[in-house]
Motif scaffolding. Structure first.
Motif, short mmCIF file in Angstrom:
data_model
loop_
_atom_site.label_atom_id
_atom_site.label_comp_id
_atom_site.label_asym_id
_atom_site.label_seq_id
_atom_site.Cartn_x
_atom_site.Cartn_y
_atom_site.Cartn_z
N GLN A 136 0.73 -1.21 -0.17
CA GLN A 136 -0.12 -0.02 -0.05
C GLN A 136 0.79 1.21 -0.15
N GLY A 137 0.49 2.08 -0.77
CA GLY A 137 1.46 3.18 -1.04
C GLY A 137 0.80 4.57 -1.85
N GLN A 138 1.57 5.29 -2.25
CA GLN A 138 0.95 6.56 -2.95
C GLN A 138 1.28 6.47 -4.60
N ALA A 139 0.52 7.12 -5.45
CA ALA A 139 1.15 6.93 -6.63
C ALA A 139 0.62 8.54 -7.29
N LEU A 140 1.60 8.88 -8.10
CA LEU A 140 0.95 10.15 -8.73
C LEU A 140 0.59 9.79 -10.27
N LEU A 141 -0.61 10.01 -10.43
CA LEU A 141 -1.37 9.50 -11.70
C LEU A 141 -1.50 10.70 -12.50
N LEU A 142 -1.30 10.38 -14.07
CA LEU A 142 -1.53 11.35 -15.00
C LEU A 142 -2.99 10.97 -15.70
N GLN A 143 -3.89 11.85 -15.59
CA GLN A 143 -5.15 11.51 -16.05
C GLN A 143 -5.25 12.37 -17.74
N PRO A 144 -5.33 11.39 -18.61
CA PRO A 144 -5.37 12.04 -20.08
C PRO A 144 -6.64 12.58 -20.35
N VAL A 145 -6.46 13.68 -21.21
CA VAL A 145 -7.70 14.23 -21.74
C VAL A 145 -8.81 13.40 -22.45
N ARG A 146 -8.05 12.55 -23.19
CA ARG A 146 -9.01 11.58 -24.01
C ARG A 146 -9.80 10.65 -23.10
N GLY A 147 -9.48 10.64 -21.51
CA GLY A 147 -10.12 9.83 -20.76
C GLY A 147 -9.43 8.40 -20.59
N GLY A 148 -10.08 7.40 -19.95
CA GLY A 148 -9.33 6.16 -19.75
C GLY A 148 -8.73 5.89 -18.51
N ALA A 149 -7.88 4.89 -18.34
CA ALA A 149 -7.31 4.59 -17.18
C ALA A 149 -6.17 5.60 -16.95
N PRO A 150 -5.79 6.16 -15.70
CA PRO A 150 -4.82 7.05 -15.55
C PRO A 150 -3.42 6.24 -15.43
N ASP A 151 -2.66 6.88 -15.96
CA ASP A 151 -1.05 6.69 -15.87
C ASP A 151 -0.43 6.79 -14.86
N THR A 152 0.47 5.81 -14.35
CA THR A 152 1.19 6.10 -13.18
C THR A 152 2.62 6.66 -13.50
N LEU A 153 2.98 7.75 -13.06
CA LEU A 153 4.06 8.54 -13.27
C LEU A 153 5.25 7.94 -12.49
N PHE A 154 5.09 7.98 -10.95
CA PHE A 154 5.92 7.54 -10.26
C PHE A 154 5.14 7.05 -8.84
N THR A 155 5.68 6.24 -7.89
CA THR A 155 5.03 5.85 -6.56
C THR A 155 6.13 6.32 -5.46
N SER A 156 5.36 5.92 -4.29
CA SER A 156 6.09 6.30 -3.10
C SER A 156 7.13 5.22 -2.88
N HIS A 157 7.20 3.90 -3.48
CA HIS A 157 7.74 2.80 -3.24
C HIS A 157 8.61 2.53 -4.65
N ASP A 158 9.20 3.35 -5.51
CA ASP A 158 9.88 2.98 -6.55
C ASP A 158 11.39 3.75 -6.08
N ALA A 159 12.44 3.39 -7.01
CA ALA A 159 13.72 3.55 -6.82
C ALA A 159 14.17 5.12 -6.31
N ASP A 160 13.11 6.08 -6.52
CA ASP A 160 13.54 7.29 -6.48
C ASP A 160 13.10 7.74 -5.07
N PHE A 161 11.94 6.94 -4.54
CA PHE A 161 11.34 7.51 -3.30
C PHE A 161 11.17 6.58 -2.23
N LEU A 162 11.60 5.32 -2.20
CA LEU A 162 11.64 4.22 -1.33
C LEU A 162 12.26 4.94 -0.09
N GLY A 163 11.53 4.91 1.24
CA GLY A 163 11.88 5.54 2.31
C GLY A 163 11.92 6.87 2.74
N GLN A 164 11.54 7.62 1.47
CA GLN A 164 11.62 9.11 1.58
C GLN A 164 10.21 9.63 1.35
#
Length: 183
Positions: A136-164
């Protein structure tokens, strides 16, 4: 030596309040990274570079022993490791006035700012360091104008933000501010 792909966010609340660019950059047409590469990403790249140095050293020993073709293979493997390490550090999200670019290990995707409806943070199950295991964590999501499922840009548990978590919050706020300013 300047390394522009390592540029971190220099946004300050004073600059954002003054109507300046939310990321604090002088040139809005230049692609900029709104956060620093995380310790897991940098550590992985450093490990690859260390292994590449051993492979280059073995290539030198093999070349001195007289087998130039085997030494060439070792140099090729080391060059591949070095390129992978640089690409690993460069991967992430970069933004400019034109849009948002997600740089991955093997490919990059650019989304024009006109095609971005919103960028938002959401609580959801996310992959831990990109592995199949989810937490369980946080994700930064990009919602496209055309609709559909949002794309994940990065999460709180990826290589850049794990533990930070503070770094994740700063990067998410910077990108949400960028999206609001360029709408």
């Amino acid at each position: 030596m300047p390394l522009p792909f390592l540029t971190a966010d220099r946004a300050h609340d004073d600059d954002a309040a003054a109507g300046a660019d939310p990321l604090g950059y002088e040139d809005p047409d230049r692609w900029r990274r709104p956060f620093r590469p995380g310790p897991w990403r940098v550590g992985g790249a450093a490990l690859l570079l260390l292994l590449a140095s051993y492979v280059l050293f073995s290539a030198m020993i093999i070349a001195m022993a007289g087998s130039l073709s085997a030494a060439g293979v070792c140099v090729g493997v080391a060059a591949l490791m070095i390129v992978t390490a640089v690409r690993l550090v460069r991967s992430g999200v970069v933004v400019s006035a034109q849009g948002l670019r997600r740089i991955g290990l093997l490919r990059s995707t650019t989304v024009r700012r006109q095609d971005i409806a919103a960028i938002r943070t959401a609580q959801q199950p996310v992959r831990w360091l990109g592995l199949p295991r989810t937490v369980q964590g946080q994700a930064l999501l990009l919602q496209p104008v055309r609709g559909g499922a949002p794309d994940t840009l990065f999460t709180s548990h990826d290589a850049d933000f794990l533990g930070q978590p503070e770094s994740f919050d700063r990067a998410a706020d910077a990108l949400e501010g960028w999206a609001a300013a360029h709408r």
